[in-house]
Write a protein that holds these residues in place. Structure first.
Motif, PDB file in Angstrom:
ATOM      1  N   LYS A 199       1.598   1.766 -10.407  1.00 42.96           N
ATOM      2  CA  LYS A 199       0.575   1.794  -9.462  1.00 42.96           C
ATOM      3  C   LYS A 199      -0.551   0.617  -9.898  1.00 42.96           C
ATOM      4  N   GLY A 251       3.050  13.684 -18.855  1.00 43.45           N
ATOM      5  CA  GLY A 251       3.469  12.953 -20.217  1.00 43.45           C
ATOM      6  C   GLY A 251       3.496  11.506 -19.974  1.00 43.45           C
ATOM      7  N   GLU A 290       2.693   9.932  -9.976  1.00 48.95           N
ATOM      8  CA  GLU A 290       1.882  10.042 -10.942  1.00 48.95           C
ATOM      9  C   GLU A 290       1.116  11.659 -10.942  1.00 48.95           C
ATOM     10  N   MET A 291       0.801  12.280  -9.634  1.00 47.14           N
ATOM     11  CA  MET A 291       0.306  13.562  -9.469  1.00 47.14           C
ATOM     12  C   MET A 291       1.292  14.829 -10.137  1.00 47.14           C
ATOM     13  N   GLU A 292       2.567  14.304  -9.885  1.00 46.29           N
ATOM     14  CA  GLU A 292       3.955  14.953  -9.896  1.00 46.29           C
ATOM     15  C   GLU A 292       4.238  15.219 -11.245  1.00 46.29           C
ATOM     16  N   SER A 316       0.853  -1.253  -0.026  1.00 42.84           N
ATOM     17  CA  SER A 316       0.124  -0.127  -0.090  1.00 42.84           C
ATOM     18  C   SER A 316       0.934   1.301   0.046  1.00 42.84           C
ATOM     19  N   GLY A 367       0.720   4.037  -2.988  1.00 45.18           N
ATOM     20  CA  GLY A 367       0.716   5.528  -2.385  1.00 45.18           C
ATOM     21  C   GLY A 367       1.984   6.237  -3.035  1.00 45.18           C
ATOM     22  N   TYR A 368       3.204   5.925  -2.929  1.00 46.52           N
ATOM     23  CA  TYR A 368       4.225   6.797  -3.394  1.00 46.52           C
ATOM     24  C   TYR A 368       3.974   6.960  -4.960  1.00 46.52           C
ATOM     25  N   GLU A 404       1.351   6.903  -6.649  1.00 40.93           N
ATOM     26  CA  GLU A 404       0.255   7.849  -7.019  1.00 40.93           C
ATOM     27  C   GLU A 404       0.903   9.285  -6.833  1.00 40.93           C
ATOM     28  N   LEU A 405       1.774   9.486  -5.919  1.00 39.37           N
ATOM     29  CA  LEU A 405       1.891  11.010  -5.785  1.00 39.37           C
ATOM     30  C   LEU A 405       2.790  11.101  -6.900  1.00 39.37           C
ATOM     31  N   HIS A 424       2.084   5.664 -13.375  1.00 36.02           N
ATOM     32  CA  HIS A 424       0.709   5.115 -13.402  1.00 36.02           C
ATOM     33  C   HIS A 424       0.711   3.588 -13.696  1.00 36.02           C
ATOM     34  N   ARG A 440       4.450  10.144 -16.584  1.00 30.45           N
ATOM     35  CA  ARG A 440       3.504  10.200 -15.687  1.00 30.45           C
ATOM     36  C   ARG A 440       2.698   8.799 -16.031  1.00 30.45           C
ATOM     37  N   TYR A 441       2.926   8.247 -17.400  1.00 26.40           N
ATOM     38  CA  TYR A 441       2.125   6.993 -17.547  1.00 26.40           C
ATOM     39  C   TYR A 441       3.300   5.967 -16.778  1.00 26.40           C
TER      40      TYR A 441
END
Lengths: 238, 245
Positions: free
Chosen positions: B92, B82, B77-79, B67, B71-72, B74-75, B89, B85-86
């Motif tokens: 995750k 392009g 991914e938010m940061e 978990s 979480g990391y 996902e962070l 993702h 980011r994928y």
């Protein structure tokens, strides 16, 4: 002004993840590792929302919230419980203990952020007194009061989390209109990229178990195959 | 140690524990014992470790770490933007796959211990299959495989969540391990998942695991899972006829 959130969590990783996630979403965040520390901090500073792990060393999350609510300025402070127990019973207790919402570990940061935003949306509407929504929506046995945030089925009050309430309201206000999972995620969760559409299904299912007589044969929230969901007033048919 | 064999001596006066593990577990697991005759006469009983129990132990511990990984990721991914980011993702999504397998193991443990009873409702199979196909759409797109659904509806009276998890396991496994496209069909109380190989072998542990979970989940609610392996692909048939309303 930035909203200020206090995270009460003893697990360093969880605390760090939540803190970062909320900060990236524009909130001011502080963390306490125990209920005792959190109470100290809450006295010195003013927080707008609390995210509380139920299991803490020393005083637990439930006791913390009831202590917090004894302070005049936090009488109605919004709170979200974090719980490792995926027991339905525990979830019900979470809401009955006066938390506005709960999130089960392991959870998605963005899901948590969406719930936080949903709570703040509600507060904003209250304080600004701007409520463009109609006051009450009726559909057969269902009654939605958008001012009191109350939902009744056959006159009996149903406990919805703020996000569940927003979802129901959004669908009910647009009766008959079909919304795809993507659109619902965008409108209510604020996701913009790589969305997990199952989140919507999970919430719809939860909502159905709360408002539908037979959740497997829904009458209010209908699935439109391959398209999404829509709200229907079963009283208007036939 | 938990993973050790327990060894007992079987004599005329009963059973005598011969090592520490045997003393630990006592006689309650003797139904799983293998009997070995000694050349000089007499018998010993060997109780192998309970692999499922070990697995549950491992899963409980790993879930917490997993978990954090999710979480990391996902962070990140938010940061990121392009293609980066994928990538975040994807971390995750893969961790999420593992988490679902873990959840299934824990669910199975609860069912085996009688701590979880099935929640029975009536539901249409097409809606469930559509939800699964929708859910797996990003994975099929990512792997450039076509995931098709040919649905003939039937109503089932059963535990929706159990069936959902079982079918999801089968379809996701097919999608992850198949060389080509995957098709899901339903009708007449059956769900069929067909892939285009490679053929499943018993030794394909990773591939078989999700399938084993599906098999037990389905059998717990009175259904059956059958696997047909042939050159160029596998077909998994889930028989839900006993639950059709």
């Amino acid at each position: 002004m930035k909203r200020k959130i206090l995270i009460v969590e003893d697990d360093t990783d969880v605390a760090r993840i939540v803190e970062e996630g909320l900060r990236k979403s524009g909130f001011d965040v502080a963390t306490a590792g125990s209920a005792e520390d959190a109470l100290d901090m809450a006295e010195k500073e003013r927080f707008d929302l609390f995210i509380i792990d139920i299991i803490l060393p020393g005083k637990d999350g439930k006791a913390f919230l009831s202590d917090l609510r004894k302070m005049e300025r936090y009488k109605t402070a919004p709170a979200i419980f974090l719980t490792a127990l995926d027991d339905e019973v525990e979830k019900v207790i979470g809401l009955e203990l006066g938390a506005d919402d709960y999130v089960t570990k392991p959870f998605s940061v963005r899901e948590l952020v969406a719930r936080v935003k949903s709570i703040f949306r509600r507060i904003e509407m209250d304080t600004e007194g701007v409520n463009r929504r109609p006051k009450k929506i009726y559909a057969k046995d269902l009654e939605i009061d958008t001012e009191k945030y109350e939902v009744k089925v056959k006159g009996k009050k149903v406990n919805l989390t703020p996000l569940e309430f927003d979802l129901l309201c959004f669908l009910a206000e647009n009766e008959g209109k079909v919304f795809s999972r993507e659109v619902l995620l965008d409108r209510l969760w604020g996701y913009d990229y790589f969305i997990d559409t199952r989140t919507v299904d999970v919430h719809i299912r939860r909502l159905r178990t709360k408002i539908e007589e037979d959740p497997s044969k829904p009458k209010y929230i209908l699935t439109v195959r391959g398209k999404g969901y829509k709200f229907s007033d079963p009283g208007k048919e036939g | 140690m938990k993973g050790d064999l327990a060894v007992f001596l079987k004599g005329p006066e009963g059973v005598l524990p011969l090592n520490e593990r045997a003393r630990e577990i006592g006689e309650k697991h003797l139904d799983r014992a293998v009997e070995v005759e000694l050349p000089q006469g007499g018998k010993i009983l060997i109780v192998p470790p309970d692999l499922f129990e070990e697995l549950v132990f491992l899963v409980h511990d790993s879930r917490i770490v997993l978990s954090s990984i999710m979480g990391y990721a996902e962070l990140l991914e938010m940061e990121l933007e392009g293609s980066k980011r994928y990538l975040a993702h994807s971390i995750k999504r893969e961790a999420d796959f593992l988490k679902r397998l873990f959840d299934d193991v824990l669910l199975l443990e609860k069912i085996r211990n009688g701590m979880k009873k099935p929640t029975i409702t009536e539901f249409g199979i097409c809606e469930l299959l559509e939800e699964i196909v929708d859910f797996l759409e990003p994975i099929s797109r990512d792997r450039e495989k076509n995931l098709s659904l040919e649905c003939e509806d039937f109503e089932v009276r059963s535990d929706r969540d159990l069936i959902f998890r079982a079918v999801l396991n089968v379809v996701e496994n097919a999608l992850r391990h198949s060389k080509g496209d995957v098709s899901v069909k339903s009708g007449g109380g059956m769900i069929e998942v067909e892939d285009t190989g490679p053929a499943l072998r018993k030794s394909d542990l990773g591939k078989g695991f999700g399938l084993e979970i599906a098999r037990e989940l389905i059998s717990r609610i009175g259904g059956e899972v059958e696997v047909e392996t042939r050159e160029g692909g596998n077909t998994v048939r889930m028989n839900l006829k006993g639950m059709v309303v």
